[in-house]
Design a protein around this motif. Structure first.
Motif, short mmCIF file in Angstrom:
data_model
loop_
_atom_site.label_atom_id
_atom_site.label_comp_id
_atom_site.label_asym_id
_atom_site.label_seq_id
_atom_site.Cartn_x
_atom_site.Cartn_y
_atom_site.Cartn_z
N ASN A 18 0.84 -1.20 0.00
CA ASN A 18 0.00 0.00 0.00
C ASN A 18 0.87 1.26 0.00
O ASN A 18 0.62 2.20 -0.74
CB ASN A 18 -0.95 0.02 1.20
CG ASN A 18 -2.01 -1.05 1.11
OD1 ASN A 18 -2.50 -1.36 0.03
ND2 ASN A 18 -2.35 -1.64 2.25
N ARG A 19 1.92 1.25 0.83
CA ARG A 19 2.84 2.39 0.88
C ARG A 19 3.57 2.51 -0.46
O ARG A 19 3.78 3.60 -0.97
CB ARG A 19 3.82 2.21 2.04
CG ARG A 19 4.85 3.32 2.18
CD ARG A 19 4.24 4.68 2.55
NE ARG A 19 3.69 4.71 3.88
CZ ARG A 19 4.37 4.95 4.98
NH1 ARG A 19 5.65 5.21 4.92
NH2 ARG A 19 3.77 4.95 6.15
N GLN A 20 3.96 1.38 -1.04
CA GLN A 20 4.64 1.39 -2.33
C GLN A 20 3.75 2.02 -3.40
O GLN A 20 4.20 2.86 -4.19
CB GLN A 20 5.02 -0.03 -2.75
CG GLN A 20 5.80 -0.10 -4.04
CD GLN A 20 6.05 -1.52 -4.48
OE1 GLN A 20 5.11 -2.25 -4.81
NE2 GLN A 20 7.32 -1.92 -4.47
N GLU A 21 2.48 1.66 -3.41
CA GLU A 21 1.53 2.23 -4.37
C GLU A 21 1.38 3.74 -4.16
O GLU A 21 1.39 4.51 -5.12
CB GLU A 21 0.18 1.54 -4.24
CG GLU A 21 -0.82 1.98 -5.29
CD GLU A 21 -2.14 1.22 -5.17
OE1 GLU A 21 -3.19 1.89 -5.30
OE2 GLU A 21 -2.12 0.00 -4.95
N ASP A 22 1.27 4.16 -2.89
CA ASP A 22 1.16 5.60 -2.59
C ASP A 22 2.40 6.35 -3.08
O ASP A 22 2.30 7.40 -3.71
CB ASP A 22 0.99 5.83 -1.09
CG ASP A 22 -0.40 5.49 -0.58
OD1 ASP A 22 -1.31 5.21 -1.40
OD2 ASP A 22 -0.59 5.51 0.65
N CYS A 23 3.58 5.81 -2.80
CA CYS A 23 4.83 6.47 -3.20
C CYS A 23 4.97 6.49 -4.72
O CYS A 23 5.45 7.49 -5.28
CB CYS A 23 6.02 5.78 -2.54
SG CYS A 23 6.16 6.13 -0.76
N ASN A 24 4.54 5.44 -5.40
CA ASN A 24 4.57 5.44 -6.86
C ASN A 24 3.67 6.54 -7.42
O ASN A 24 4.03 7.23 -8.37
CB ASN A 24 4.16 4.08 -7.42
CG ASN A 24 5.33 3.13 -7.51
OD1 ASN A 24 6.38 3.46 -8.04
ND2 ASN A 24 5.15 1.92 -6.97
N LYS A 25 2.49 6.72 -6.82
CA LYS A 25 1.57 7.77 -7.28
C LYS A 25 2.16 9.16 -7.04
O LYS A 25 2.06 10.03 -7.89
CB LYS A 25 0.22 7.66 -6.57
CG LYS A 25 -0.68 6.58 -7.10
CD LYS A 25 -2.03 6.62 -6.39
CE LYS A 25 -2.95 5.53 -6.86
NZ LYS A 25 -4.24 5.55 -6.13
N TYR A 104 3.48 16.08 6.06
CA TYR A 104 3.50 14.68 6.47
C TYR A 104 2.12 14.07 6.29
O TYR A 104 1.13 14.63 6.75
CB TYR A 104 3.89 14.55 7.94
CG TYR A 104 5.20 15.20 8.30
CD1 TYR A 104 6.40 14.58 8.01
CD2 TYR A 104 5.22 16.45 8.92
CE1 TYR A 104 7.61 15.18 8.34
CE2 TYR A 104 6.43 17.06 9.27
CZ TYR A 104 7.61 16.41 8.97
OH TYR A 104 8.80 17.01 9.31
N ILE A 105 2.08 12.92 5.60
CA ILE A 105 0.83 12.17 5.49
C ILE A 105 1.12 10.70 5.80
O ILE A 105 2.22 10.22 5.58
CB ILE A 105 0.18 12.30 4.09
CG1 ILE A 105 1.07 11.74 2.99
CG2 ILE A 105 -0.18 13.76 3.80
CD1 ILE A 105 0.43 11.65 1.61
N LYS A 106 0.12 10.03 6.33
CA LYS A 106 0.29 8.59 6.61
C LYS A 106 0.00 7.76 5.36
O LYS A 106 0.68 6.79 5.09
CB LYS A 106 -0.60 8.15 7.76
CG LYS A 106 -0.13 8.69 9.09
CD LYS A 106 -0.69 7.88 10.24
CE LYS A 106 -0.22 8.43 11.56
NZ LYS A 106 1.09 7.96 11.94
N ARG A 107 -1.04 8.16 4.64
CA ARG A 107 -1.41 7.44 3.41
C ARG A 107 -2.11 8.40 2.47
O ARG A 107 -2.72 9.37 2.91
CB ARG A 107 -2.26 6.21 3.72
CG ARG A 107 -3.57 6.49 4.39
CD ARG A 107 -4.27 5.26 4.93
NE ARG A 107 -3.57 4.59 6.00
CZ ARG A 107 -3.58 4.97 7.27
NH1 ARG A 107 -4.28 6.02 7.63
NH2 ARG A 107 -2.91 4.32 8.18
N LEU A 108 -2.01 8.11 1.19
CA LEU A 108 -2.59 8.97 0.17
C LEU A 108 -4.11 9.04 0.29
O LEU A 108 -4.71 10.07 0.01
CB LEU A 108 -2.17 8.46 -1.21
CG LEU A 108 -2.07 9.44 -2.35
CD1 LEU A 108 -1.35 10.72 -1.98
CD2 LEU A 108 -1.40 8.80 -3.54
N SER A 109 -4.74 7.97 0.75
CA SER A 109 -6.20 7.97 0.88
C SER A 109 -6.69 8.93 1.97
O SER A 109 -7.88 9.24 2.03
CB SER A 109 -6.71 6.55 1.17
OG SER A 109 -6.17 6.06 2.39
N ASP A 110 -5.79 9.44 2.82
CA ASP A 110 -6.16 10.40 3.86
C ASP A 110 -6.32 11.82 3.32
O ASP A 110 -6.80 12.69 4.03
CB ASP A 110 -5.09 10.45 4.97
CG ASP A 110 -5.11 9.23 5.87
OD1 ASP A 110 -6.12 8.50 5.87
OD2 ASP A 110 -4.11 9.02 6.58
#
Length: 135
Positions: A18-25, A104-110
């Motif tokens: 999930n973090r990998q997908e967020d960082c790729n985006k 700072y964000i924890k996840r892109l969905s936030d």
């Protein structure tokens, strides 16, 4: 001597999918919006373009214009020069924290991705013409 990873190799090495997908985006957003090349700045920071700076104290160096890092508990985006607590973009972003120069964000969905893109665009506009910063 260890060879430095490319941004793509670094992103592929992030174990949490999930973090990998967020960082790729985020990587795609920053590259698309800025048009700048990305490179690794140390083991976990992806930076775009660069500029030289020199302080009145004589300290000088080179750093990236915008960038982000995958940290243990959050993603750190280096897109804020001097954050304004009353910034309407930050107010509509979603769940985040702000530090000096960092978001700072924890996840892109936030967060609202369109607001994040607007923040990145603003950072590109603000940092894009800098050839040297003196403070």
């Amino acid at each position: 001597m260890t060879e430095q990873k490319t941004p793509e190799q670094f992103l592929a090495s992030i174990e949490d999918k999930n973090r990998q997908e967020d960082c790729n985006k985020i990587h795609e957003m920053m590259a698309r919006i800025s048009g700048w090349d990305a490179k690794m700045w140390g083991p976990c920071v992806i930076g775009y373009s660069s500029y030289k700076y020199k302080y009145k104290s004589g300290h000088s160096g080179e750093t990236f214009r915008i960038g982000f890092a995958n940290r243990k508990t959050q993603i750190t985006l280096y897109i804020l020069w001097y954050p304004d607590k009353d910034d309407p973009l930050l107010a509509s972003l979603g769940k985040h924290k702000v530090g000096k120069g960092c978001l700072y964000i924890k996840r892109l969905s936030d967060v609202d991705e369109s607001v994040l893109e607007a923040l990145i665009q603003r950072a590109v506009s603000e940092f894009g013409n800098r050839s040297e910063v003196t403070e």
